[in-house]
Write an enzyme that holds these catalytic residues in place. Sequence first.
Site, mmCIF file in Angstrom:
data_model
loop_
_atom_site.group_PDB
_atom_site.id
_atom_site.type_symbol
_atom_site.label_atom_id
_atom_site.label_comp_id
_atom_site.label_asym_id
_atom_site.label_seq_id
_atom_site.Cartn_x
_atom_site.Cartn_y
_atom_site.Cartn_z
ATOM 1 N N GLU A 291 0.930 -0.989 -0.202
ATOM 2 C CA GLU A 291 0.292 -0.211 0.313
ATOM 3 C C GLU A 291 0.833 1.366 -0.198
ATOM 4 O O GLU A 291 1.146 2.247 0.864
ATOM 5 C CB GLU A 291 -1.099 -0.023 1.727
ATOM 6 C CG GLU A 291 -1.451 -1.420 1.621
ATOM 7 C CD GLU A 291 -2.207 -1.599 2.557
ATOM 8 O OE1 GLU A 291 -3.072 -1.501 2.883
ATOM 9 O OE2 GLU A 291 -1.995 -0.377 3.909
ATOM 10 N N ARG A 331 3.302 19.737 7.557
ATOM 11 C CA ARG A 331 4.358 19.276 7.556
ATOM 12 C C ARG A 331 5.542 19.397 8.491
ATOM 13 O O ARG A 331 6.420 18.694 9.293
ATOM 14 C CB ARG A 331 4.399 18.643 6.619
ATOM 15 C CG ARG A 331 3.177 17.506 5.701
ATOM 16 C CD ARG A 331 3.899 16.272 4.893
ATOM 17 N NE ARG A 331 4.538 15.052 5.936
ATOM 18 C CZ ARG A 331 6.317 14.908 6.158
ATOM 19 N NH1 ARG A 331 6.890 15.471 4.831
ATOM 20 N NH2 ARG A 331 6.398 13.562 5.996
ATOM 21 N N TYR A 335 5.652 18.051 12.179
ATOM 22 C CA TYR A 335 7.134 16.838 12.782
ATOM 23 C C TYR A 335 8.270 17.356 12.692
ATOM 24 O O TYR A 335 8.812 16.209 12.203
ATOM 25 C CB TYR A 335 6.390 15.380 12.216
ATOM 26 C CG TYR A 335 5.116 15.149 11.643
ATOM 27 C CD1 TYR A 335 4.392 14.100 12.096
ATOM 28 C CD2 TYR A 335 5.449 15.374 10.534
ATOM 29 C CE1 TYR A 335 3.460 14.037 11.165
ATOM 30 C CE2 TYR A 335 4.593 14.910 8.503
ATOM 31 C CZ TYR A 335 3.221 14.441 10.431
ATOM 32 O OH TYR A 335 2.552 13.381 8.944
ATOM 33 N N CYS A 362 -0.626 32.981 11.717
ATOM 34 C CA CYS A 362 -0.505 33.731 13.169
ATOM 35 C C CYS A 362 0.622 33.082 13.903
ATOM 36 O O CYS A 362 -0.417 32.463 14.307
ATOM 37 C CB CYS A 362 -1.685 34.885 13.397
ATOM 38 S SG CYS A 362 -1.726 35.857 11.514
ATOM 39 N N GLU A 363 1.332 32.670 13.815
ATOM 40 C CA GLU A 363 2.213 31.182 14.101
ATOM 41 C C GLU A 363 3.174 31.176 14.584
ATOM 42 O O GLU A 363 3.774 31.128 12.420
ATOM 43 C CB GLU A 363 1.319 29.680 13.808
ATOM 44 C CG GLU A 363 0.448 29.647 13.979
ATOM 45 C CD GLU A 363 -0.043 29.193 15.410
ATOM 46 O OE1 GLU A 363 0.713 28.777 16.449
ATOM 47 O OE2 GLU A 363 -1.161 29.208 16.388
HETATM 48 C C1 LIG Z 1 -1.105 5.831 5.704
HETATM 49 C C2 LIG Z 1 -1.140 4.041 5.345
HETATM 50 C C3 LIG Z 1 -0.013 3.769 4.026
HETATM 51 C C4 LIG Z 1 0.957 4.539 3.040
HETATM 52 O O1 LIG Z 1 1.654 4.643 4.072
HETATM 53 P P1 LIG Z 1 2.914 6.153 3.353
HETATM 54 O O2 LIG Z 1 4.349 6.220 3.697
HETATM 55 O O3 LIG Z 1 2.312 6.992 2.667
HETATM 56 O O4 LIG Z 1 3.120 4.614 1.567
HETATM 57 C C5 LIG Z 1 -0.723 2.828 4.148
HETATM 58 N N1 LIG Z 1 -1.768 2.037 4.547
HETATM 59 C C6 LIG Z 1 -1.551 2.572 5.879
HETATM 60 C C7 LIG Z 1 -3.037 1.464 6.878
HETATM 61 C C8 LIG Z 1 -2.007 3.925 5.994
HETATM 62 O O5 LIG Z 1 -2.614 4.176 7.362
#
Ligand SMILES: *Cc1c(COP(=O)(O)O)cnc(C)c1O
Length: 433
Positions: A291, A331, A335, A362-363
Amino acid sequence: MFVSDCLGLNALGHLTIGGRDTVELAQTYGTPLYVMDEDEIRRACESYRESVNRYYGGRGLVTYASKAFCCKAVCRIVAEEGLGLDVVSGGELYTAKSVGFPPERIFFHGNNKTVQELIEALEYGVGTIVVDNFDELMLLDQLAVSRGKVAEILFRIKPGIDAHTHDFVRTGQIDSKFGLALETGEAMEAVRQAVGMKGVRLKGVHCHIGSQIFDIEPFEHAAEVMLGFMADVKAETGRELEILDLGGGFGIKYLPEHDPVQYDRYMQRVAGAVERTCKARGLRTPFIVIEPGRSIVGPAGLTLYTAGAVKEIPGVRTYLSVDGGMGDNPRYILYQAPYEAMVANRAAEPKTRTVTLAGRCCESGDLIGEHMQMQEARAGDIIAVLATGAYNYAMASNYNRIPRPPVVMLREGRARVVVRRESYEDLVRNDED
Ligand SMILES: *Cc1c(COP(=O)(O)O)cnc(C)c1O
């Protein structure tokens, strides 16, 4: 020389993306502006797809984690590329539905899906629901049974892996709001319950160990732990689970010194670990899902700003302010995520200055980065922040009532607006008179 393959320099010394002059794009569409190179997105999709086919003999699926950047155009591209799609909310599912994304290739994630979202998923025929906890398991079973449906599910498991990354984006360890723990027996108990239910069919298990990971070892280790659990499930229940979803998290190059793993190399090593572990534990090789989110869209995008005030504080630092900030890229404030920036209209010149790139909110923490090496910049210059394709537009807000920038997509050098710039009218749309 550049952090991303779609970037370059032209004869004017201007930064280009997808072969187009960024300074011209800024003039045409205004700033702040997100620009994405569709060709780069498609190349990433293809490269993942080919690797999964090569190392898992076609028994695998790449799903794009749409939370990294979700809009209709990207859902269409991903559908055309033959990938699956991860969604984590009704809004992401709605976006996918609005372009007719094939429901059987959608995975619904999230640690606290609402009743309404689960109903929407069942009604659209979402192929796989990744169940996070016992409450959700019972709820989904009831909702499915009462609609005469059976939901195919995976369980989200915490494999207990430390992926050596920032705490906020580390999700595989036991102290996490995501998923079911192995050590405590929670995960096995969930399997036992699911096996007896009529509204769900347990197909496999899922883990996602973090994000922006540069090592291969945590992924190999996660695969071994997950397959170990699948072997335990087989021993305990006699059921051999068919799907192992190994999540995303592959790191990308934000800074020149970053050295991310090639997708293909990752796939080869993890496939090797899967093969060995299956053999050792007497399992058939499961269908593999991965994923990627960030690595599909991150390198394909950049953000263009117009420089405003330059504030030199002798002996302290130089602030260079731009016409965007935490509203379009939160971002750094979230972090301290690092980015590379440059003066797009003087990109060929050496970077002789160190600046703090400041936003206009304003931060005091509203910065795009500190200690950034840049060309000499003056008010009116176009500033490019690179590799902003993931988790920028997706995390954008209207803080200080600043309209969100548009997204311009480039395909074979042709530009089109895929998300239009918000207007002031958009900002007050939901306000009652
Ligand atoms: C965020 C997420 C991803 C993707 O993560 P990347 O770091 O963008 O590759 C894949 N699976 C799940 C369940 C996520 O929460």
